[in-house]
Design a protein around this motif. Structure first.
Motif, PDB file in Angstrom:
ATOM      1  N   PRO A  79       3.226  15.561   5.986  1.00 53.03           N
ATOM      2  CA  PRO A  79       3.694  14.774   4.867  1.00 53.03           C
ATOM      3  C   PRO A  79       3.198  15.476   3.756  1.00 53.03           C
ATOM      4  N   ALA A  80       3.916  15.615   2.515  1.00 58.75           N
ATOM      5  CA  ALA A  80       3.735  15.778   1.447  1.00 58.75           C
ATOM      6  C   ALA A  80       3.153  14.960   0.647  1.00 58.75           C
ATOM      7  N   LYS A  81       2.315  15.110  -0.492  1.00 58.32           N
ATOM      8  CA  LYS A  81       1.740  13.867  -1.331  1.00 58.32           C
ATOM      9  C   LYS A  81       2.603  12.824  -1.496  1.00 58.32           C
ATOM     10  N   GLY A  82       2.214  11.765  -1.418  1.00 59.62           N
ATOM     11  CA  GLY A  82       2.647  10.542  -1.537  1.00 59.62           C
ATOM     12  C   GLY A  82       3.459   9.811  -0.236  1.00 59.62           C
ATOM     13  N   GLN A  83       3.762  10.674   0.573  1.00 63.44           N
ATOM     14  CA  GLN A  83       4.495  10.300   1.614  1.00 63.44           C
ATOM     15  C   GLN A  83       3.805   9.966   3.001  1.00 63.44           C
TER      16      GLN A  83
ATOM     17  N   LEU B 205       0.667  -1.272   0.107  1.00 58.44           N
ATOM     18  CA  LEU B 205       0.071  -0.083   0.026  1.00 58.44           C
ATOM     19  C   LEU B 205       1.097   1.229   0.012  1.00 58.44           C
ATOM     20  N   GLN B 206       2.109   1.292   0.764  1.00 60.32           N
ATOM     21  CA  GLN B 206       2.898   2.253   0.780  1.00 60.32           C
ATOM     22  C   GLN B 206       3.517   2.726  -0.889  1.00 60.32           C
ATOM     23  N   TYR B 207       3.797   1.665  -1.356  1.00 59.94           N
ATOM     24  CA  TYR B 207       4.315   1.520  -2.715  1.00 59.94           C
ATOM     25  C   TYR B 207       3.350   2.386  -3.648  1.00 59.94           C
ATOM     26  N   LEU B 208       1.902   2.081  -3.501  1.00 60.71           N
ATOM     27  CA  LEU B 208       0.926   2.609  -4.164  1.00 60.71           C
ATOM     28  C   LEU B 208       0.636   4.105  -3.796  1.00 60.71           C
ATOM     29  N   LEU B 209       0.876   4.294  -2.358  1.00 63.08           N
ATOM     30  CA  LEU B 209       0.824   5.934  -2.169  1.00 63.08           C
ATOM     31  C   LEU B 209       1.878   6.395  -2.699  1.00 63.08           C
ATOM     32  N   TYR B 210       2.881   5.930  -2.737  1.00 60.10           N
ATOM     33  CA  TYR B 210       3.997   6.861  -3.450  1.00 60.10           C
ATOM     34  C   TYR B 210       3.923   7.193  -4.562  1.00 60.10           C
ATOM     35  N   ALA B 211       3.346   6.036  -5.622  1.00 56.02           N
ATOM     36  CA  ALA B 211       3.345   6.205  -6.907  1.00 56.02           C
ATOM     37  C   ALA B 211       2.021   6.757  -7.361  1.00 56.02           C
ATOM     38  N   ASP B 212       1.015   6.897  -6.408  1.00 51.09           N
ATOM     39  CA  ASP B 212      -0.053   7.693  -6.838  1.00 51.09           C
ATOM     40  C   ASP B 212       0.146   8.958  -6.706  1.00 51.09           C
ATOM     41  N   GLY B 213       0.900   9.296  -5.297  1.00 49.48           N
ATOM     42  CA  GLY B 213       1.248  10.863  -5.338  1.00 49.48           C
ATOM     43  C   GLY B 213       0.412  11.690  -5.078  1.00 49.48           C
ATOM     44  N   ASP B 214      -0.797  11.431  -4.668  1.00 51.16           N
ATOM     45  CA  ASP B 214      -1.968  12.276  -4.647  1.00 51.16           C
ATOM     46  C   ASP B 214      -2.638  12.573  -2.968  1.00 51.16           C
ATOM     47  N   GLN B 215      -2.233  11.656  -2.538  1.00 51.75           N
ATOM     48  CA  GLN B 215      -2.661  11.745  -0.730  1.00 51.75           C
ATOM     49  C   GLN B 215      -1.543  11.194   0.095  1.00 51.75           C
ATOM     50  N   SER B 216      -1.665  11.436   1.294  1.00 51.92           N
ATOM     51  CA  SER B 216      -0.629  11.111   2.183  1.00 51.92           C
ATOM     52  C   SER B 216      -1.046  10.604   3.596  1.00 51.92           C
ATOM     53  N   LEU B 217      -0.071  10.138   4.517  1.00 51.10           N
ATOM     54  CA  LEU B 217      -0.547   9.514   5.571  1.00 51.10           C
ATOM     55  C   LEU B 217       0.326  10.130   6.653  1.00 51.10           C
ATOM     56  N   LEU B 218      -0.430  10.585   7.812  1.00 50.30           N
ATOM     57  CA  LEU B 218       0.178  10.910   9.138  1.00 50.30           C
ATOM     58  C   LEU B 218      -0.207  10.121  10.166  1.00 50.30           C
TER      59      LEU B 218
ATOM     60  N   THR C 270      -6.551   1.351   7.227  1.00 50.71           N
ATOM     61  CA  THR C 270      -6.735   2.607   6.659  1.00 50.71           C
ATOM     62  C   THR C 270      -6.319   2.735   5.333  1.00 50.71           C
ATOM     63  N   MET C 271      -5.064   2.407   4.835  1.00 55.34           N
ATOM     64  CA  MET C 271      -4.585   2.732   3.594  1.00 55.34           C
ATOM     65  C   MET C 271      -5.313   1.990   2.603  1.00 55.34           C
ATOM     66  N   ASP C 272      -6.086   0.972   2.798  1.00 54.19           N
ATOM     67  CA  ASP C 272      -6.860   0.208   2.115  1.00 54.19           C
ATOM     68  C   ASP C 272      -8.018   0.813   1.547  1.00 54.19           C
ATOM     69  N   GLU C 273      -8.486   1.712   2.274  1.00 53.09           N
ATOM     70  CA  GLU C 273      -9.473   2.425   2.141  1.00 53.09           C
ATOM     71  C   GLU C 273      -9.327   3.605   1.331  1.00 53.09           C
ATOM     72  N   MET C 274      -8.043   4.109   1.139  1.00 53.41           N
ATOM     73  CA  MET C 274      -7.934   5.534   0.512  1.00 53.41           C
ATOM     74  C   MET C 274      -7.895   5.267  -0.818  1.00 53.41           C
ATOM     75  N   GLY C 275      -8.183   4.253  -1.408  1.00 53.28           N
ATOM     76  CA  GLY C 275      -8.612   4.149  -2.946  1.00 53.28           C
ATOM     77  C   GLY C 275      -7.202   4.454  -3.976  1.00 53.28           C
ATOM     78  N   LEU C 276      -6.061   3.737  -3.212  1.00 58.93           N
ATOM     79  CA  LEU C 276      -4.710   4.135  -3.883  1.00 58.93           C
ATOM     80  C   LEU C 276      -4.638   3.243  -5.061  1.00 58.93           C
ATOM     81  N   LYS C 277      -4.314   4.014  -6.185  1.00 58.56           N
ATOM     82  CA  LYS C 277      -4.025   3.258  -7.344  1.00 58.56           C
ATOM     83  C   LYS C 277      -2.844   3.616  -8.510  1.00 58.56           C
ATOM     84  N   LEU C 278      -2.416   2.672  -9.222  1.00 58.94           N
ATOM     85  CA  LEU C 278      -1.157   3.193  -9.906  1.00 58.94           C
ATOM     86  C   LEU C 278      -1.510   4.211 -10.941  1.00 58.94           C
ATOM     87  N   PRO C 279      -0.753   5.138 -11.009  1.00 58.16           N
ATOM     88  CA  PRO C 279      -1.084   6.328 -11.854  1.00 58.16           C
ATOM     89  C   PRO C 279      -1.086   5.984 -13.313  1.00 58.16           C
TER      90      PRO C 279
END
Ligand code: AMP
Ligand code: MG
Length: 286
Positions: free
Chosen positions: A114-118, A48-61, A248-257
């Protein structure tokens, strides 16, 4: 077990830490049984963190708070075991520097948001300004009591900008704290963790609990919830936190760009290069 539902501080509810067993480990769960489950959660976080980083639109604190020896450093290490250092940052909050002290209390926290993707992990946080500051009377009540609302506004703003916020209180018993202090004394590799103030802070335990309870009651909101994690057992603490983070990350709708190039075109270039693997003008020496 649905760890989120089990340990969340429901918005608007009262917190009674004396009613939460710090030694809780789930029904029939042993450390050995939990190991494959922990590994599964670590693998989920990794994906999920790989997807968050690739997606680059949301972040997690992730905010970690606890009394001394509560296990914050251990949780940072555990979370990092499931995350690539590229895109993940841990930030420790100590006594404010002289520069930080000249600014408002949220200034330093905001700089590290966090910046987007972080993914950013706060090891202590802006909550110290309603915890240690309150217990040690570093600011008058008229100042710290207004901070809950300011914290809620701050976190609301981060959330509106795409940041998911999870806040964990690692709940240990005074007996467990003492056992951990002893381990530090007995192990030269841990001596650096011993602080002059450990025992005077320990005496303030009831005051800290009171401050934590009020902080969690006033700042557990649906988009930035607090979780009270039974933390006497490190493996249970790690299992609960990694499951909550992954769920929580599972629900963020993360996807590869979407792909930014014409793949047919790039494939053609690859095949052309494959015909002539060398580079004109460059020769390796061996
Ligand atoms: P440690 O986490 O053991 O390295 O200790 C950091 C110390 O900094 C703790 O004693 C915290 O209570 C203290 N600290 C963190 N933030 C603040 C703050 N805003 N005001 C005063 N003390 C703080
Ligand atoms: Mg300490």
């Amino acid at each position: 077990m649905d760890f989120r539902r089990r340990f969340v501080v429901e918005p608007g509810s009262k917190v009674h830490l004396d009613k939460v067993d710090p030694g809780y480990k789930g029904k029939d769960l042993s450390h050995k049984d939990a190991l494959p489950e922990i590994a599964k959660q670590v693998a989920r976080m990794d994906r999920l963190q790989y997807l968050l980083y690739a997606d680059g639109d949301q972040s997690l604190l992730v905010v970690l708070q606890a009394l001394d020896a509560g296990g914050k450093d251990g949780v940072v290490r555990h979370l990092f075991s499931g995350m690539n250092p590229q895109g993940t940052i841990a930030v420790g909050f100590k006594q404010p520097s002289s520069l930080e002290a000249t600014h408002d209390f949220l200034w330093r926290a905001h700089q590290h948001a966090p910046a987007k993707g972080q993914v950013v992990i706060f090891n202590r946080s802006h909550y110290e300004d309603v915890l240690v500051v309150r217990v040690h009377k570093l600011a008058p009540k008229s100042v710290w009591s207004g901070r809950y609302e300011l914290i809620n506004d701050f976190e609301k703003m981060l959330h509106a900008n795409g940041t998911r916020i999870l806040k964990f209180f690692l709940h240990i018993s005074p007996e467990e704290q003492l056992a951990r202090f002893k381990r530090r004394l007995d192990d030269p590799a841990r001596h650096w963790k011993i602080s002059e103030s450990d025992y005077s802070e320990r005496e303030l335990w009831p005051k800290y609990i009171e401050a934590f309870e009020e902080a969690m009651e006033k700042t557990s909101i649906s988009h930035a919830p607090w979780f009270v994690i039974p933390a006497n057992r490190k493996w249970f603490r790690n299992l609960a936190i990694s499951t909550i983070v992954a769920d929580t990350m599972d629900e963020m709708g993360l996807k590869l760009p979407p792909t930014r190039v014409d793949l047919g075109d790039i494939r053609a270039k690859y095949h052309a290069a494959e015909q002539k693997p060398g580079i004109p003008g460059w020769k390796a020496t061996d």
